[in-house]
Design a protein around this motif. Sequence first.
Motif, PDB file in Angstrom:
ATOM      1  N   LEU A  76      13.399   1.928  -1.407  1.00  0.00           N
ATOM      2  CA  LEU A  76      12.441   1.667  -0.332  1.00  0.00           C
ATOM      3  C   LEU A  76      11.276   2.654  -0.375  1.00  0.00           C
ATOM      4  O   LEU A  76      10.146   2.292  -0.068  1.00  0.00           O
ATOM      5  N   ARG A  77      11.549   3.881  -0.783  1.00  0.00           N
ATOM      6  CA  ARG A  77      10.468   4.866  -0.912  1.00  0.00           C
ATOM      7  C   ARG A  77       9.505   4.458  -2.028  1.00  0.00           C
ATOM      8  O   ARG A  77       8.285   4.545  -1.878  1.00  0.00           O
ATOM      9  N   LEU A  78      10.049   3.972  -3.136  1.00  0.00           N
ATOM     10  CA  LEU A  78       9.208   3.497  -4.236  1.00  0.00           C
ATOM     11  C   LEU A  78       8.419   2.255  -3.817  1.00  0.00           C
ATOM     12  O   LEU A  78       7.230   2.123  -4.131  1.00  0.00           O
ATOM     13  N   LEU A  79       9.058   1.353  -3.086  1.00  0.00           N
ATOM     14  CA  LEU A  79       8.370   0.154  -2.595  1.00  0.00           C
ATOM     15  C   LEU A  79       7.233   0.525  -1.652  1.00  0.00           C
ATOM     16  O   LEU A  79       6.141  -0.043  -1.729  1.00  0.00           O
ATOM     17  N   LEU A  80       7.467   1.487  -0.775  1.00  0.00           N
ATOM     18  CA  LEU A  80       6.420   1.920   0.149  1.00  0.00           C
ATOM     19  C   LEU A  80       5.244   2.534  -0.605  1.00  0.00           C
ATOM     20  O   LEU A  80       4.084   2.297  -0.264  1.00  0.00           O
ATOM     21  N   PHE A  81       5.524   3.292  -1.663  1.00  0.00           N
ATOM     22  CA  PHE A  81       4.460   3.874  -2.483  1.00  0.00           C
ATOM     23  C   PHE A  81       3.622   2.779  -3.133  1.00  0.00           C
ATOM     24  O   PHE A  81       2.384   2.840  -3.121  1.00  0.00           O
ATOM     25  N   VAL A  82       4.270   1.780  -3.707  1.00  0.00           N
ATOM     26  CA  VAL A  82       3.545   0.693  -4.381  1.00  0.00           C
ATOM     27  C   VAL A  82       2.718  -0.103  -3.369  1.00  0.00           C
ATOM     28  O   VAL A  82       1.546  -0.420  -3.616  1.00  0.00           O
ATOM     29  N   LEU A  83       3.302  -0.408  -2.216  1.00  0.00           N
ATOM     30  CA  LEU A  83       2.569  -1.185  -1.205  1.00  0.00           C
ATOM     31  C   LEU A  83       1.386  -0.401  -0.645  1.00  0.00           C
ATOM     32  O   LEU A  83       0.314  -0.974  -0.412  1.00  0.00           O
ATOM     33  N   LEU A  84       1.553   0.893  -0.449  1.00  0.00           N
ATOM     34  CA  LEU A  84       0.439   1.702   0.046  1.00  0.00           C
ATOM     35  C   LEU A  84      -0.669   1.808  -0.996  1.00  0.00           C
ATOM     36  O   LEU A  84      -1.850   1.757  -0.652  1.00  0.00           O
ATOM     37  N   SER A  85      -0.300   1.912  -2.258  1.00  0.00           N
ATOM     38  CA  SER A  85      -1.314   1.949  -3.323  1.00  0.00           C
ATOM     39  C   SER A  85      -2.093   0.640  -3.374  1.00  0.00           C
ATOM     40  O   SER A  85      -3.322   0.641  -3.492  1.00  0.00           O
ATOM     41  N   LEU A  86      -1.380  -0.489  -3.285  1.00  0.00           N
ATOM     42  CA  LEU A  86      -2.060  -1.786  -3.284  1.00  0.00           C
ATOM     43  C   LEU A  86      -2.898  -1.990  -2.033  1.00  0.00           C
ATOM     44  O   LEU A  86      -3.963  -2.621  -2.085  1.00  0.00           O
ATOM     45  N   ALA A  87      -2.455  -1.463  -0.904  1.00  0.00           N
ATOM     46  CA  ALA A  87      -3.241  -1.574   0.326  1.00  0.00           C
ATOM     47  C   ALA A  87      -4.547  -0.787   0.214  1.00  0.00           C
ATOM     48  O   ALA A  87      -5.598  -1.246   0.694  1.00  0.00           O
ATOM     49  N   CYS A  88      -4.496   0.377  -0.419  1.00  0.00           N
ATOM     50  CA  CYS A  88      -5.725   1.157  -0.633  1.00  0.00           C
ATOM     51  C   CYS A  88      -6.707   0.396  -1.514  1.00  0.00           C
ATOM     52  O   CYS A  88      -7.903   0.329  -1.211  1.00  0.00           O
ATOM     53  N   VAL A  89      -6.203  -0.181  -2.595  1.00  0.00           N
ATOM     54  CA  VAL A  89      -7.070  -0.952  -3.492  1.00  0.00           C
ATOM     55  C   VAL A  89      -7.632  -2.169  -2.762  1.00  0.00           C
ATOM     56  O   VAL A  89      -8.819  -2.487  -2.890  1.00  0.00           O
ATOM     57  N   GLY A  90      -6.817  -2.845  -1.972  1.00  0.00           N
ATOM     58  CA  GLY A  90      -7.287  -4.018  -1.232  1.00  0.00           C
ATOM     59  C   GLY A  90      -8.350  -3.670  -0.210  1.00  0.00           C
ATOM     60  O   GLY A  90      -9.348  -4.394  -0.057  1.00  0.00           O
ATOM     61  N   ALA A  91      -8.171  -2.567   0.493  1.00  0.00           N
ATOM     62  CA  ALA A  91      -9.175  -2.150   1.478  1.00  0.00           C
ATOM     63  C   ALA A  91     -10.485  -1.782   0.799  1.00  0.00           C
ATOM     64  O   ALA A  91     -11.567  -2.177   1.264  1.00  0.00           O
ATOM     65  N   GLU A  92     -10.403  -1.053  -0.302  1.00  0.00           N
ATOM     66  CA  GLU A  92     -11.626  -0.707  -1.030  1.00  0.00           C
ATOM     67  C   GLU A  92     -12.311  -1.952  -1.575  1.00  0.00           C
ATOM     68  O   GLU A  92     -13.536  -2.058  -1.556  1.00  0.00           O
ATOM     69  N   TYR A  93     -11.514  -2.907  -2.052  1.00  0.00           N
ATOM     70  CA  TYR A  93     -12.088  -4.144  -2.584  1.00  0.00           C
ATOM     71  C   TYR A  93     -12.852  -4.893  -1.496  1.00  0.00           C
ATOM     72  O   TYR A  93     -13.975  -5.346  -1.728  1.00  0.00           O
ATOM     73  N   HIS A  94     -12.256  -5.029  -0.328  1.00  0.00           N
ATOM     74  CA  HIS A  94     -12.919  -5.788   0.739  1.00  0.00           C
ATOM     75  C   HIS A  94     -14.193  -5.094   1.212  1.00  0.00           C
ATOM     76  O   HIS A  94     -15.201  -5.767   1.475  1.00  0.00           O
ATOM     77  N   VAL A  95     -14.166  -3.773   1.297  1.00  0.00           N
ATOM     78  CA  VAL A  95     -15.372  -3.054   1.718  1.00  0.00           C
ATOM     79  C   VAL A  95     -16.476  -3.194   0.664  1.00  0.00           C
ATOM     80  O   VAL A  95     -17.625  -3.504   0.988  1.00  0.00           O
ATOM     81  N   LEU A  96     -16.117  -2.986  -0.606  1.00  0.00           N
ATOM     82  CA  LEU A  96     -17.145  -3.086  -1.645  1.00  0.00           C
ATOM     83  C   LEU A  96     -17.628  -4.526  -1.852  1.00  0.00           C
ATOM     84  O   LEU A  96     -18.817  -4.738  -2.105  1.00  0.00           O
ATOM     85  N   ALA A  97     -16.754  -5.505  -1.716  1.00  0.00           N
ATOM     86  CA  ALA A  97     -17.195  -6.898  -1.827  1.00  0.00           C
ATOM     87  C   ALA A  97     -18.115  -7.258  -0.671  1.00  0.00           C
ATOM     88  O   ALA A  97     -19.094  -7.995  -0.857  1.00  0.00           O
ATOM     89  N   TRP A  98     -17.831  -6.740   0.506  1.00  0.00           N
ATOM     90  CA  TRP A  98     -18.700  -6.988   1.652  1.00  0.00           C
ATOM     91  C   TRP A  98     -20.076  -6.345   1.419  1.00  0.00           C
ATOM     92  O   TRP A  98     -21.096  -6.953   1.725  1.00  0.00           O
ATOM     93  N   LEU A  99     -20.078  -5.135   0.859  1.00  0.00           N
ATOM     94  CA  LEU A  99     -21.357  -4.482   0.580  1.00  0.00           C
ATOM     95  C   LEU A  99     -22.142  -5.222  -0.511  1.00  0.00           C
ATOM     96  O   LEU A  99     -23.367  -5.306  -0.436  1.00  0.00           O
ATOM     97  N   LEU A 100     -21.441  -5.752  -1.513  1.00  0.00           N
ATOM     98  CA  LEU A 100     -22.128  -6.505  -2.563  1.00  0.00           C
ATOM     99  C   LEU A 100     -22.643  -7.841  -2.043  1.00  0.00           C
ATOM    100  O   LEU A 100     -23.688  -8.323  -2.489  1.00  0.00           O
ATOM    101  N   TYR A 101     -21.939  -8.452  -1.108  1.00  0.00           N
ATOM    102  CA  TYR A 101     -22.366  -9.753  -0.588  1.00  0.00           C
ATOM    103  C   TYR A 101     -23.510  -9.637   0.381  1.00  0.00           C
ATOM    104  O   TYR A 101     -24.331 -10.518   0.523  1.00  0.00           O
ATOM    105  N   ARG A 102     -23.604  -8.536   1.059  1.00  0.00           N
ATOM    106  CA  ARG A 102     -24.600  -8.318   2.087  1.00  0.00           C
ATOM    107  C   ARG A 102     -25.934  -8.256   1.497  1.00  0.00           C
ATOM    108  O   ARG A 102     -26.796  -8.488   1.050  1.00  0.00           O
TER     109      ARG A 102
END
Length: 102
Positions: A76-102
């Motif tokens: 579960l600790r390893l799963l939490l690490f992987v999910l948190l890493s993917l959440a960081c990438v997803g948040a950065e993607y949405h912010v940068l895609a929003w900035l590129l679309y704007r």
Amino acid sequence: MHERPADFQHPLLALALLVGNFPAYIFLGRLFFGSWQDLVDCVRGVVIVNRSLRLWYRPAQRPPPDREVDGLYAALRLLLFVLLSLACVGAEYHVLAWLLYR
């Protein structure tokens, strides 16, 4: 008015973020694991949990041994690490895609 863009229009941006976030993965890894041995123990915990799930049917019901409980915690600790890493990438993607679309 502005139309909402498709959710995944920039696959190269996502790939660049996955590769470019290695310092963030290392930082999160040090927070979660502390050493390489802890990471190896977490991977070993995944193997223990996988094996115990394959042997799910047990004729005599008994409490799980400490090894399986510790393996579940590590998995579960390893799963939490992987999910948190993917959440960081997803948040950065949405912010940068929003900035590129704007």
